[in-house]
Design a protein around this motif. Structure first.
Motif, mmCIF file in Angstrom:
data_model
loop_
_atom_site.group_PDB
_atom_site.id
_atom_site.type_symbol
_atom_site.label_atom_id
_atom_site.label_comp_id
_atom_site.label_asym_id
_atom_site.label_seq_id
_atom_site.Cartn_x
_atom_site.Cartn_y
_atom_site.Cartn_z
ATOM 1 N N ARG A 129 0.746 -1.215 -0.041
ATOM 2 C CA ARG A 129 -0.153 -0.040 -0.068
ATOM 3 C C ARG A 129 0.833 1.246 -0.019
ATOM 4 O O ARG A 129 1.908 1.236 0.758
ATOM 5 N N VAL A 175 -12.212 -18.680 0.312
ATOM 6 C CA VAL A 175 -12.646 -17.305 0.897
ATOM 7 C C VAL A 175 -12.775 -17.322 2.352
ATOM 8 O O VAL A 175 -13.291 -18.582 2.922
ATOM 9 N N PHE A 205 -12.488 -2.496 -8.793
ATOM 10 C CA PHE A 205 -11.952 -2.971 -9.900
ATOM 11 C C PHE A 205 -10.586 -3.802 -9.516
ATOM 12 O O PHE A 205 -10.153 -3.490 -8.439
ATOM 13 N N ASN A 240 -7.537 -2.408 -7.127
ATOM 14 C CA ASN A 240 -7.997 -0.928 -6.596
ATOM 15 C C ASN A 240 -7.177 -0.463 -5.453
ATOM 16 O O ASN A 240 -7.478 0.777 -4.901
ATOM 17 N N THR A 288 -9.848 -7.778 -5.848
ATOM 18 C CA THR A 288 -10.815 -6.268 -5.796
ATOM 19 C C THR A 288 -10.981 -6.094 -4.365
ATOM 20 O O THR A 288 -11.592 -6.777 -3.821
ATOM 21 N N ILE A 289 -10.499 -5.109 -3.705
ATOM 22 C CA ILE A 289 -10.440 -4.914 -2.352
ATOM 23 C C ILE A 289 -11.573 -4.025 -2.243
ATOM 24 O O ILE A 289 -11.623 -2.831 -2.574
ATOM 25 N N LEU A 290 -12.659 -4.514 -1.190
ATOM 26 C CA LEU A 290 -13.615 -3.872 -0.886
ATOM 27 C C LEU A 290 -13.367 -2.884 0.277
ATOM 28 O O LEU A 290 -13.359 -1.591 0.386
ATOM 29 N N ARG A 335 -10.208 -1.697 2.346
ATOM 30 C CA ARG A 335 -8.716 -1.592 2.463
ATOM 31 C C ARG A 335 -8.133 -1.983 3.901
ATOM 32 O O ARG A 335 -7.323 -2.567 4.032
ATOM 33 N N GLU A 387 -9.358 -3.260 6.577
ATOM 34 C CA GLU A 387 -9.359 -4.794 7.212
ATOM 35 C C GLU A 387 -8.931 -5.960 5.927
ATOM 36 O O GLU A 387 -9.490 -6.843 6.254
ATOM 37 N N ASP A 388 -8.865 -5.524 4.678
ATOM 38 C CA ASP A 388 -8.408 -6.175 3.681
ATOM 39 C C ASP A 388 -9.465 -7.183 3.343
ATOM 40 O O ASP A 388 -9.260 -8.676 3.302
ATOM 41 N N VAL A 389 -10.628 -6.684 3.203
ATOM 42 C CA VAL A 389 -11.929 -7.621 2.682
ATOM 43 C C VAL A 389 -12.040 -7.329 1.280
ATOM 44 O O VAL A 389 -12.231 -6.138 0.677
ATOM 45 N N THR A 390 -11.889 -8.639 0.497
ATOM 46 C CA THR A 390 -12.142 -8.463 -0.735
ATOM 47 C C THR A 390 -13.678 -8.643 -1.172
ATOM 48 O O THR A 390 -14.450 -9.023 -0.435
ATOM 49 N N GLU A 417 -14.982 -10.583 -3.383
ATOM 50 C CA GLU A 417 -15.280 -11.982 -3.360
ATOM 51 C C GLU A 417 -15.785 -12.277 -1.904
ATOM 52 O O GLU A 417 -16.637 -13.092 -1.716
ATOM 53 N N GLU A 418 -14.860 -12.004 -0.967
ATOM 54 C CA GLU A 418 -15.326 -12.476 0.555
ATOM 55 C C GLU A 418 -16.620 -12.004 0.866
ATOM 56 O O GLU A 418 -17.349 -12.538 1.685
ATOM 57 N N GLY A 472 -14.194 4.801 3.543
ATOM 58 C CA GLY A 472 -13.680 4.439 2.264
ATOM 59 C C GLY A 472 -14.580 3.253 1.500
ATOM 60 O O GLY A 472 -14.339 3.085 0.414
ATOM 61 N N CYS A 473 -15.383 2.329 2.410
ATOM 62 C CA CYS A 473 -15.930 1.416 1.935
ATOM 63 C C CYS A 473 -17.699 1.202 1.786
ATOM 64 O O CYS A 473 -18.053 0.494 1.329
ATOM 65 N N MET A 474 -18.214 1.986 2.932
ATOM 66 C CA MET A 474 -19.350 1.682 3.081
ATOM 67 C C MET A 474 -20.378 1.987 2.078
ATOM 68 O O MET A 474 -21.490 1.232 1.760
ATOM 69 N N GLU A 524 -19.613 1.777 -1.012
ATOM 70 C CA GLU A 524 -19.192 0.694 -1.875
ATOM 71 C C GLU A 524 -20.177 -0.686 -1.627
ATOM 72 O O GLU A 524 -20.714 -1.355 -2.589
#
Lengths: 481, 101
Positions: A45, A106, A281, A284, B6-8, B10, B12-15, B17-18, B48-50, B52
């Motif tokens: 990062r 996952v 994407f 990202n 694709t990081i949802l 950042r 907590e590193d949740v993708t 896909e997860e 940053g993610c809510m 999305e």
């Protein structure tokens, strides 16, 4: 200038930089683009939000973990380290993990070996050391108390009407207000996240400015608002202050560096703007990928040196052109990918800068490339079945700026009790019931009022810059995706 | 090397896909998805993610985005140090409340 340099230590290497910049920027210019690794997957990062609101730049400074290096000024003799503690961070480990990734389903770490308890304990003992960010300071490390000057409380005075955000929306609210108001902003000057950038760009463009009606109009509007605001001596602007919490019914917790203060308001105008939206994407979170608001702060606050760097600007609207003008001024090599076609020749004729313009592509993915660079894969917007040759494009860059609609800041009004709902055409969460209105006004249980205005309610400044005579086929909004 | 995650979230590193996987396991509200995956529980507290995550959930559930219920976001909205909190005159909130009654 060269004599007064600040020198600090990074991984045993001594790094010299100009004073006044941030640790994150000093490292970036030195080629250190990876500031941290993510907690679970150990992904690299780099600088991201540039306003202390994300995890990406957290480092260990003088032994203290979790320091926001994008907001920490360089000091002579400081020690900066990455706070990677897990076993994931070895150089070869990343490659092994990337290839072994498919073997792990996952969420395996919380789904495997949950029973029996003894096995679960062994499993957790094995995987826990692999992850995590930071470690607590060693016993005996002396940590100093942070905020004891308490000057913020006195500077706040006893205003009952407060406006959070000193951008166009906040200033407009202040100018319309009858009584005295306190305007707070995290920047030290009023004008908003785009303010300084707009001022510099309009000056830089000079007599070519009128070819960019959106920039010209925004610049004129801002100048007028600042003038009207400063003509009202009963109002006060206080810079460097950020609202960090809302406590019902009418309490705000404010922070200026390490100083905290509370205030109770009767009227709050929430004009805190929007945050950069990078989108979803693959890749990202790649270092070097930022939004326009972060770029403005990096260039104008920290003086990021982009001379000779390759910068990719994706998207359309005021932020893409503003970024391009500022970057061109500083000698960056720019690839500008606009998401719609039809008017790029006029734009490039209007600016002398030598940039590479591409139209009709959208972003597919980004990945790290080379030493601290990134590579973006773009696909044709009209993915025609007949033209596979032209449907892909790969661009490499030091920085990629994604210019889309920002997401409104909503957390503090929400904490105060204003219900929020997702409005995608407005970029994110805005007050429920705002409808199409550009001002939301709500009353809190104790009678205090909260108004939400400007980009915080999704007011868009995304108008594409369409030259005269081309309006008919212009779409109203552009986006990087 | 090219890891197409694709990081949802950042922090907590949740993708993505997860998040989708958690939804398919039966977590259908932002609140429970937050608790199960960690989305929005990190340093940035969901800034940053809510939106999305909410937009993705609307697609997964096939409901209008404005129908997605937001999770509770408790103050403070950004991490503060004990040192900073120690400098605060805490009782300041109390008199204002009593005055109103």
């Amino acid at each position: 200038m060269s004599s007064d340099k600040v020198t600090f230590d990074f991984k045993g290497k001594s790094i010299s930089c100009r004073p006044g910049t941030s640790v994150a920027v000093a490292l970036w210019e030195e080629g250190v683009r990876v500031l941290s690794h993510s907690p679970k997957y150990g992904r690299p990062r780099g600088i991201s939000c540039a306003r202390g609101q994300c995890t990406s730049c957290l480092m260990r400074v003088d032994g203290v973990p979790n320091i926001r290096t994008c907001e920490t000024e360089v000091r002579d003799g400081m020690t900066v380290e990455r706070q990677d503690t897990g076993a994931f961070y070895g150089a070869g480990m990343q490659k092994i993990l990337a290839t072994a990734d498919n073997l792990f389903p996952v969420g395996f770490y919380y789904k495997w070996f949950t029973r029996p308890t003894a096995l679960n304990r062994v499993f957790l003992d094995m995987i826990r050391p692999l992850t995590g960010v930071g470690r607590i300071p060693e016993p005996g490390t002396e940590l100093k108390a942070d905020g004891l000057s308490n000057s913020l409380v006195t500077d706040l005075g006893d205003f009952s009407k407060v406006i959070v955000g000193g951008g166009p929306a906040g200033l407009a609210a202040a100018v319309e207000s009858s009584g005295p108001v306190l305007v707070l902003d995290e920047h030290h000057e009023c004008g908003g996240q785009r303010g300084t950038a707009l001022r510099e760009a309009t000056t830089a463009l000079g007599n070519r400015l009128e070819r960019f009606p959106v920039l010209a109009n925004s610049g004129r509007r801002l100048d007028g608002l600042i003038k009207d605001f400063s003509a009202r001596p009963e109002h006060t602007f206080l810079g460097g202050v950020r609202a960090v919490a809302g406590y019902p019914p009418n309490g705000l917790l404010l922070r200026r560096e390490n100083d905290l203060a509370t205030m109770n308001f009767r009227e709050l105008v929430w004009a805190a703007g929007a945050m950069d939206t990078l989108g979803l994407f693959p890749g990202n979170d790649t270092p070097g990928l930022i939004g326009p608001r972060a770029l403005y702060r990096l260039l104008l606050r920290d003086g990021l040196d982009v001379a000779g760097r390759q910068v990719l600007i994706l998207g359309n609207g005021i932020d893409s052109w503003l970024s391009a003008v500022l970057l061109a001024e500083r000698g960056a090599r720019i690839s500008l990918v606009i998401t719609e076609s039809g008017y790029h020749t006029e734009i490039s004729a209007a600016i002398d800068a030598k940039w590479q313009l591409t139209t009709g592509f959208k972003l597919a993915s980004i990945r790290p490339h080379g030493e601290g660079q990134l590579a973006a894969t773009l696909v044709s917007r009209e993915s025609s079945p007949s033209g596979p040759l032209h449907s892909h494009l790969q661009l490499e860059a030091d920085l990629a700026i994604i210019c889309g609609q920002g997401k409104p800041t909503f957390d503090i009004p929400f904490q105060l009790g204003i219900d929020m709902s997702l409005q995608q055409d407005r970029g994110g969460f805005i007050p429920t019931g705002a409808g199409e209105s550009s001002v939301f006004s709500g009353r809190l249980p104790d009678g205090a009022t909260v108004a939400v205005v400007g980009e915080a309610i999704g007011e868009t400044v995304m108008e594409p810059i369409v030259p005269p005579g081309k309006q008919k086929n212009g779409h109203p909004e552009g986006s990087a995706q | 090397m090219s890891n197409p995650k694709t990081i949802l979230c950042r922090c907590e590193d949740v993708t993505l896909e997860e998040f989708r996987e958690a939804f398919s396991e039966g977590f259908s509200e932002l609140e429970s998805l937050k608790r199960y995956t960690g989305t929005g529980t990190g340093f940035c507290q969901g800034k940053g993610c809510m939106s999305e995550a909410a937009a993705e959930l609307a697609v997964l559930r096939n409901i209008p985005p404005e129908k997605v219920r937001l999770t509770t976001i408790r103050p403070p909205a950004e991490p503060l140090t004990f040192g900073q909190l120690a400098s605060l005159d805490v009782p300041e909130f109390q008199p204002a409340r009593e005055e109103e009654r």
